[in-house]
Write an enzyme that holds these catalytic residues in place. Structure first.
Site, short mmCIF file in Angstrom:
data_model
loop_
_atom_site.label_atom_id
_atom_site.label_comp_id
_atom_site.label_asym_id
_atom_site.label_seq_id
_atom_site.Cartn_x
_atom_site.Cartn_y
_atom_site.Cartn_z
N ARG A 153 -9.39 -4.53 -1.49
CA ARG A 153 -8.25 -4.75 -1.37
C ARG A 153 -7.95 -6.22 -1.00
O ARG A 153 -8.61 -6.79 -0.05
CB ARG A 153 -7.50 -4.03 -0.01
CG ARG A 153 -6.05 -4.59 0.35
CD ARG A 153 -5.16 -3.49 1.25
NE ARG A 153 -5.02 -2.47 0.63
CZ ARG A 153 -3.89 -1.57 1.05
NH1 ARG A 153 -3.54 -1.77 2.07
NH2 ARG A 153 -3.71 -0.35 0.32
N HIS A 160 -1.19 -1.64 -7.66
CA HIS A 160 -1.67 -0.65 -6.86
C HIS A 160 -1.93 0.56 -7.27
O HIS A 160 -1.39 1.66 -7.18
CB HIS A 160 -0.59 -0.70 -5.53
CG HIS A 160 -1.24 0.18 -4.31
ND1 HIS A 160 -2.49 0.54 -4.21
CD2 HIS A 160 -0.36 0.56 -3.01
CE1 HIS A 160 -2.72 1.10 -3.14
NE2 HIS A 160 -1.53 1.31 -2.38
N GLN A 202 -2.50 4.28 -5.62
CA GLN A 202 -1.23 4.70 -5.11
C GLN A 202 -0.49 5.69 -6.01
O GLN A 202 0.10 6.76 -5.74
CB GLN A 202 -0.26 3.66 -4.51
CG GLN A 202 0.99 4.32 -4.01
CD GLN A 202 0.82 4.97 -2.57
OE1 GLN A 202 -0.03 4.65 -1.70
NE2 GLN A 202 1.29 6.39 -2.60
N ASP A 258 9.87 0.39 -2.04
CA ASP A 258 8.90 -0.07 -1.12
C ASP A 258 9.22 -0.99 -0.20
O ASP A 258 10.44 -1.52 -0.49
CB ASP A 258 7.71 -0.63 -2.33
CG ASP A 258 6.46 -1.04 -1.62
OD1 ASP A 258 6.14 -0.53 -0.45
OD2 ASP A 258 5.66 -1.81 -2.30
N CYS A 266 5.16 4.59 -0.89
CA CYS A 266 4.01 4.52 -0.76
C CYS A 266 3.72 4.56 0.66
O CYS A 266 2.54 4.79 0.98
CB CYS A 266 3.27 3.40 -1.45
SG CYS A 266 3.91 1.78 -0.86
N ARG A 315 -3.36 10.81 -1.64
CA ARG A 315 -4.22 9.64 -1.83
C ARG A 315 -5.81 10.19 -1.65
O ARG A 315 -6.83 9.69 -2.45
CB ARG A 315 -4.00 8.54 -0.74
CG ARG A 315 -2.73 7.64 -0.65
CD ARG A 315 -2.64 6.89 -1.87
NE ARG A 315 -3.72 6.20 -2.16
CZ ARG A 315 -3.65 4.99 -1.62
NH1 ARG A 315 -2.76 4.30 -0.84
NH2 ARG A 315 -4.90 4.03 -1.76
N1 NVA Z 1 3.89 -3.60 -1.55
C1 NVA Z 1 3.21 -3.39 -0.40
C2 NVA Z 1 2.18 -1.98 -0.60
C3 NVA Z 1 1.68 -1.55 0.74
C4 NVA Z 1 1.00 -0.22 0.52
C5 NVA Z 1 2.28 -4.29 -0.10
O1 NVA Z 1 1.58 -4.99 -0.78
O2 NVA Z 1 2.03 -4.89 0.94
N1 CP Z 2 0.07 3.06 0.69
C1 CP Z 2 -0.88 2.40 1.44
O1 CP Z 2 -1.63 1.88 0.48
O2 CP Z 2 -1.19 2.46 2.35
P1 CP Z 2 -2.07 1.57 3.40
O3 CP Z 2 -1.79 0.11 3.39
O4 CP Z 2 -1.92 1.97 4.66
O5 CP Z 2 -3.52 1.65 2.82
#
Ligand code: NVA
Ligand code: CP
Length: 298
Positions: free
Chosen positions: A102, A129, A132, A217, A257, A285
């Site tokens: 990540r 992502h 997801q 989101d 998400c 997930r």
């Molecule tokens: N768009 C958000 C998704 C979190 C799961 C982010 O990147 O923080």
């Molecule tokens: N939706 C998602 O990826 O959640 P987290 O940031 O908790 O992993």
């Protein structure tokens, strides 16, 4: 077996995504604790950003399939002290069987994959992502059947989730209606690649008109916390509320998400309402990623 990575949803074909969803549902419905195809295998998980769902689902998925997962933070490894990504990828991949990252920059994931001798999974980057979307699509298929030919409204930021929904629209052949404020539109190259699967609308209500699914989101993604106030102003009018849901089909679903900010991108009434499937999405997930780990590692 040829080395396969999962960097964006487009690393799978539409048929492969459908087969993966079918497998995820099988793993969910018929859990066999003696099925341990990943016995002795290790997944390294590198998190530059926070996570609840991604960490827990990958870690639990590996354990349920007989393997193990290592949580690695740049703060506690040499990655955070400037060891080159190329060297880190070679070293880590020489010891484990799969790597999930990540990251902030998408290029970190692609460079890691270029130098890794084991499959690399994108657990969220600033661009995509994909994990997801596997869970989101599984959720839609479970409740409404195949998403091919259906329509979806994306309302809010043209961010990593929006980009991945755009890819899903092409791969699974659905219509994606997008309503984003000026200056927060998705990446034009990703949009161009989707051709007529994507259409843009001025208002959330227009985008949601007669769709099967409404999705949003957070307004400020991880790394954009300093822009929160400016974004709250820009996104005013792009909240999914009951009137947005009423523009959609009567049986339309609501997805997010998570984590969600009730009262910002969607009202609490919608997030916790009868059309919301957010917790099924979150649970999926685990199941979708078990199917992914099986595909990449077995
Ligand atoms: N768009 C958000 C998704 C979190 C799961 C982010 O990147 O923080
Ligand atoms: N939706 C998602 O990826 O959640 P987290 O940031 O908790 O992993």
């Amino acid at each position: 077996m040829k080395l396969r990575h999962f960097i964006s949803l487009a690393d799978l074909s539409g048929d492969e995504i459908r087969a993966l969803i079918k497998r995820a549902i099988e793993l969910k419905v018929k859990r066999d604790i003696n099925y341990q195809p990943l016995k002795g295998k290790v997944l390294a998980m590198i998190f530059e950003k926070s996570s609840t769902r991604t960490r827990i689902s990958f870690e639990t998925g590996m354990i349920q399939l007989g393997g193990n997962a290592l949580f690695l933070s740049p703060r506690d490894t040499q990655l955070g002290r400037g060891e080159p990504i190329e060297d880190s990828a070679k070293v880590i991949s020489s010891m484990v069987d799969c790597i999930m990252l990540r990251t902030y920059e998408h290029a970190t994931v692609t460079t890691f994959a270029d130098y890794s001798s084991v499959p690399v999974i994108n657990g969220l980057s600033d661009l995509y992502h994909p994990c997801q979307l596997l869970a989101d699509m599984q959720t839609f298929f479970e409740i409404r059947g195949d998403i091919g030919g259906k329509s979806v409204a994306w309302i809010g930021d043209g961010n990593n989730m929006c980009h991945t929904f755009i890819q899903a629209a092409t791969l699974l052949d659905f219509q994606l209606n997008i309503a984003c404020p000026q200056g927060y539109q998705p990446n034009p190259e990703i949009v161009a690649a989707a051709g007529n699967h994507v259409r843009f609308f001025e208002t959330p209500r227009e985008a949601a008109s007669n769709v099967d699914l409404c999705v949003t989101d957070v307004w400020a993604s991880m790394g954009q916390e300093g822009e929160q106030q400016q974004r709250e102003l820009a996104f005013k009018g792009y909240q999914i509320d009951q009137s947005t849901m009423q523009a959609a089909k009567d049986d339309a679903l609501f997805m997010h998400c998570l984590p969600a900010h009730r009262g910002e991108e969607a009202t609490a009434e919608v997030v916790d309402g009868p059309q919301s499937v957010i917790f099924q999405e979150a649970e999926n997930r685990l199941h979708a990623q078990k199917a992914l780990l099986e595909l990449l590692m077995c």
